[in-house]
Design a protein around this motif. Structure first.
Motif, PDB file in Angstrom:
ATOM      1  N   VAL A 225     -11.425 -21.735  -5.079  1.00 34.26           N
ATOM      2  CA  VAL A 225     -10.326 -22.240  -4.248  1.00 34.26           C
ATOM      3  C   VAL A 225      -9.208 -22.769  -5.151  1.00 34.26           C
ATOM      4  CG1 VAL A 225      -9.671 -24.018  -2.562  1.00 34.26           C
ATOM      5  CG2 VAL A 225     -11.783 -22.716  -2.238  1.00 34.26           C
TER       6      VAL A 225
ATOM      7  N   PHE B 155     -11.221 -10.186   4.820  1.00 30.99           N
ATOM      8  CA  PHE B 155     -11.987 -10.409   3.583  1.00 30.99           C
ATOM      9  C   PHE B 155     -12.867 -11.635   3.749  1.00 30.99           C
ATOM     10  CE2 PHE B 155      -8.259  -8.033   2.534  1.00 30.99           C
ATOM     11  CZ  PHE B 155      -8.729  -7.077   1.651  1.00 30.99           C
ATOM     12  N   GLY B 156     -14.169 -11.416   3.895  1.00 34.66           N
ATOM     13  CA  GLY B 156     -15.071 -12.539   4.173  1.00 34.66           C
ATOM     14  C   GLY B 156     -15.882 -12.946   2.962  1.00 34.66           C
TER      15      GLY B 156
ATOM     16  N   GLY C 187     -16.165 -12.223  -0.980  1.00 30.35           N
ATOM     17  CA  GLY C 187     -16.230 -13.498  -1.708  1.00 30.35           C
ATOM     18  C   GLY C 187     -17.521 -13.721  -2.493  1.00 30.35           C
ATOM     19  N   ASP C 188     -18.653 -13.337  -1.917  1.00 34.71           N
ATOM     20  CA  ASP C 188     -19.924 -13.528  -2.632  1.00 34.71           C
ATOM     21  C   ASP C 188     -19.945 -12.716  -3.935  1.00 34.71           C
ATOM     22  OD1 ASP C 188     -20.810 -15.187  -0.639  1.00 34.71           O
ATOM     23  OD2 ASP C 188     -22.442 -13.888   0.067  1.00 34.71           O
TER      24      ASP C 188
ATOM     25  N   GLY D 130     -19.232 -11.650   2.655  1.00 31.97           N
ATOM     26  CA  GLY D 130     -20.038 -10.482   2.300  1.00 31.97           C
ATOM     27  C   GLY D 130     -19.254  -9.194   2.249  1.00 31.97           C
TER      28      GLY D 130
ATOM     29  N   GLU E 273      -7.536 -17.851   9.149  1.00 31.27           N
ATOM     30  CA  GLU E 273      -8.442 -17.116   8.262  1.00 31.27           C
ATOM     31  C   GLU E 273      -9.919 -17.212   8.672  1.00 31.27           C
ATOM     32  OE1 GLU E 273      -5.727 -18.598   7.258  1.00 31.27           O
ATOM     33  OE2 GLU E 273      -4.709 -17.147   5.961  1.00 31.27           O
ATOM     34  N   PHE E 274     -10.322 -18.382   9.184  1.00 28.05           N
ATOM     35  CA  PHE E 274     -11.750 -18.559   9.471  1.00 28.05           C
ATOM     36  C   PHE E 274     -12.127 -18.337  10.939  1.00 28.05           C
ATOM     37  CE2 PHE E 274     -10.815 -20.915   5.612  1.00 28.05           C
ATOM     38  CZ  PHE E 274     -11.710 -20.310   4.750  1.00 28.05           C
TER      39      PHE E 274
ATOM     40  N   VAL F 267      -7.380 -15.191  -1.916  1.00 24.06           N
ATOM     41  CA  VAL F 267      -7.353 -14.846  -3.348  1.00 24.06           C
ATOM     42  C   VAL F 267      -6.037 -14.106  -3.642  1.00 24.06           C
ATOM     43  CG1 VAL F 267      -8.489 -13.460  -5.144  1.00 24.06           C
ATOM     44  CG2 VAL F 267      -9.870 -14.758  -3.502  1.00 24.06           C
TER      45      VAL F 267
ATOM     46  N   SER G 166      -7.078 -20.085  -6.331  1.00 22.00           N
ATOM     47  CA  SER G 166      -6.189 -19.490  -5.325  1.00 22.00           C
ATOM     48  C   SER G 166      -4.872 -20.246  -5.272  1.00 22.00           C
ATOM     49  CB  SER G 166      -6.840 -19.523  -3.937  1.00 22.00           C
ATOM     50  OG  SER G 166      -7.915 -18.625  -3.890  1.00 22.00           O
TER      51      SER G 166
ATOM     52  N   GLY H 199     -11.680 -15.787   4.690  1.00 18.94           N
ATOM     53  CA  GLY H 199     -11.519 -16.751   3.601  1.00 18.94           C
ATOM     54  C   GLY H 199     -11.107 -16.143   2.264  1.00 18.94           C
TER      55      GLY H 199
ATOM     56  N   GLU I  65     -15.422  -6.161  13.161  1.00 19.84           N
ATOM     57  CA  GLU I  65     -14.758  -7.444  12.908  1.00 19.84           C
ATOM     58  C   GLU I  65     -13.243  -7.295  12.729  1.00 19.84           C
ATOM     59  OE1 GLU I  65     -17.299  -8.897   9.763  1.00 19.84           O
ATOM     60  OE2 GLU I  65     -18.960  -9.115  11.168  1.00 19.84           O
TER      61      GLU I  65
ATOM     62  N   GLY J 148     -20.900 -14.716  10.621  1.00 15.12           N
ATOM     63  CA  GLY J 148     -20.369 -14.391   9.302  1.00 15.12           C
ATOM     64  C   GLY J 148     -21.395 -14.593   8.201  1.00 15.12           C
ATOM     65  N   THR J 149     -21.122 -13.994   7.062  1.00 15.97           N
ATOM     66  CA  THR J 149     -22.014 -14.154   5.912  1.00 15.97           C
ATOM     67  C   THR J 149     -22.015 -15.613   5.445  1.00 15.97           C
ATOM     68  OG1 THR J 149     -21.338 -11.933   5.270  1.00 15.97           O
ATOM     69  CG2 THR J 149     -22.548 -13.199   3.629  1.00 15.97           C
TER      70      THR J 149
END
Ligand SMILES: Nc1ncnc2c1ncn2[C@@H]1O[C@H](COP(=O)(O)OP(=O)(O)OP(=O)(O)O)[C@@H](O)[C@H]1O
Ligand SMILES: [Mg+2]
Length: 425
Positions: free
Chosen positions: A321, A191-192, A227-228, A194, A411-412, A390, A324, A386, A168, A8-9
């Motif tokens: 976080v 939704f990661g 996320g980034d 990257g 999620e992870f 949101v 969220s 992750g 993925e 993962g990113t």
């Protein structure tokens, strides 16, 4: 043994199907506890021994610990996966030595593989590896192929001999399917850090039988941001202005803006530590002498020189976080010449990421159009990764499909779990 590997990113995981038929995730020790998520980062330090200088690197949790322990920070590189599609980044110079990107990525992957080998008690050479539908920075299929070929080289350098790739979100669907006792037509949203990836599939016990184990993938879509990109907007609104973004400098009586490309790099975790090059530092030193608000450039230089990207990431993550779960959250970042404190509301944050959210909506709509499936023909929507925490991301799906159709979970690790199932099938 063939494992499932999710590079993962932000976080990576590796899993296998154990003898009892259950998924077993590799666990990594971090801060006296065990975690199934290996932070996909690399920390490098220059060591001087017997008059000779060598470069040593540590990945993941060990990298974080070395970084935190160091008084004189080395280089911490985050979100390495986001460089894979970049044809302009073939090699990079760190402490005067040239590194191939594949070599840096391989250092992270090797450590994960070896840690998993220890736990699983057998050599790991074969894997089904996840890939996003569209890599960060990729504009077309050619860029994606290029990214996959580099990831493959990195995997080989890291000791994998036989690898297969799987989307993925399709892997996440394998995992979701394992929870079903009936057939469903589903939409997956992963939704990661990257990327955001979407797939529409028919899954379930009967559907699987008719396809001889093959999944009926009806369509995929990918958006090279997640996320980034949300973090970037937090940096843009809360951090960059305090570090001189948009301010002016006086160049021999001519007023000019401080170069804004520096702040684009500051916003991106994978670029941030590369601001610490001699060329950029010299440029910023000279900007500082001319800047109208020179203390802001001084603070920027402090952040870059001390490689504070990790602390900045932690502060941003905490705020994100918090948002969220609550309607407002504090942003707090304090270090040396940099001191930032702000209260952010969820509504503000959502307005900052409006463009990204619109991008998600467009991709979901285009996937439905492409597959010719109407929203009401989707039985369930499984949201994972992750950034699916949101609330504004979830809302997009609640509005289109109805709240009762949304399922979430793991999620992870859902992607690594699904990849392990795929490796075993
Ligand atoms: N509670 C939360 N609220 C909002 N964002 C979160 C939350 N928890 C984690 N994130 C974000 O989720 C992202 C990491 O998610 P994840 O581990 O699924 O990504 P990844 O698999 O590493 O990335 P990718 O799949 O894009 O390669 C980070 O951007 C992180 O900040
Ligand atoms: Mg992921």
């Amino acid at each position: 043994m063939k494992v499932g590997f999710d590079f993962g990113t932000t976080n990576s995981s590796i899993a296998r199907i154990a003898e009892n038929g259950e998924v077993e995730l590799a666990r990594f020790s971090f801060s006296g506890a065990l975690t199934e998520s290996f932070r996909s980062l690399l920390y490098l330090e220059r060591l001087k021994t017997a008059g000779r200088s060598t470069i040593k690197s540590w990945a993941g949790p060990e990298g974080i610990e070395c970084y935190l322990d160091a008084d004189d920070k080395g280089r911490l590189i985050q979100s390495l996966k986001s460089f894979l599609s970049s044809r302009s980044l073939q090699t990079t110079e760190i402490f005067g030595r040239r590194f191939q990107l594949e070599e840096l990525v391989a250092n992270v992957i090797r450590d994960i593989r070896i840690a998993a080998e220890k736990q699983f008690g057998a050599p790991i050479r074969r894997a089904v590896v996840g890939r996003p539908v569209r890599f960060v920075g990729a504009e077309n299929d050619g860029d994606d192929d290029f990214a996959v070929s580099r990831l493959k080289i990195a995997l080989q350098k890291a000791g994998f001999e036989e690898v297969e790739f799987e989307f993925e979100p399709v892997a996440a669907a394998f995992y979701y399917e394992s929870t079903l006792d009936h057939d469903e037509q589903i939409l997956i949203g992963d939704f990661g850090g990257g990327t955001s990836d979407f797939s529409v599939l028919r899954v379930g016990p009967a559907a699987r039988k008719t396809r001889h184990g093959q999944r009926a993938v009806l369509g995929n879509e990918g958006l090279p941001l997640a996320g980034d990109a949300f973090d970037a907007k937090i940096i843009r609104h809360l951090v960059s202005p305090a570090l001189g973004a948009g301010s002016m400098l006086d160049s021999h009586g001519k007023m000019l803006p401080v170069p804004n490309w520096v702040y684009f790099k500051l916003e991106r975790w994978h670029h941030l530590s590369f601001l610490r090059s001699r060329e950029t530092l010299n440029m910023l030193q000279s900007v500082m002498t001319q800047a109208v608000e020179s203390e802001k450039i001084k603070a920027l230089l402090y952040l870059i020189n001390h490689d504070l990207g990790f602390y900045l990431h932690r502060a941003v993550q905490k705020t994100k976080v918090g948002l969220s779960h609550n309607e407002s959250a504090q942003f707090l970042f304090r270090d040396g010449d940099v001191e930032l404190e702000a209260q952010v509301t969820r509504a503000e944050f959502e307005s900052w990421i409006a463009e990204e959210l619109a991008g998600v909506e467009q991709k979901v709509d285009s996937l439905l159009r492409k597959t010719g499936i109407h929203a009401k023909e989707i039985d369930r929507v499984f949201l994972t990764g992750g950034s699916s925490f949101v609330p504004a991301v979830r809302r997009i799906f609640e509005t289109r499909f109805g709240e009762e159709k949304i399922r979430t979970g793991d999620e992870f690790t859902s992607v690594a779990r699904g990849l392990a199932m795929r490796a075993d099938s």
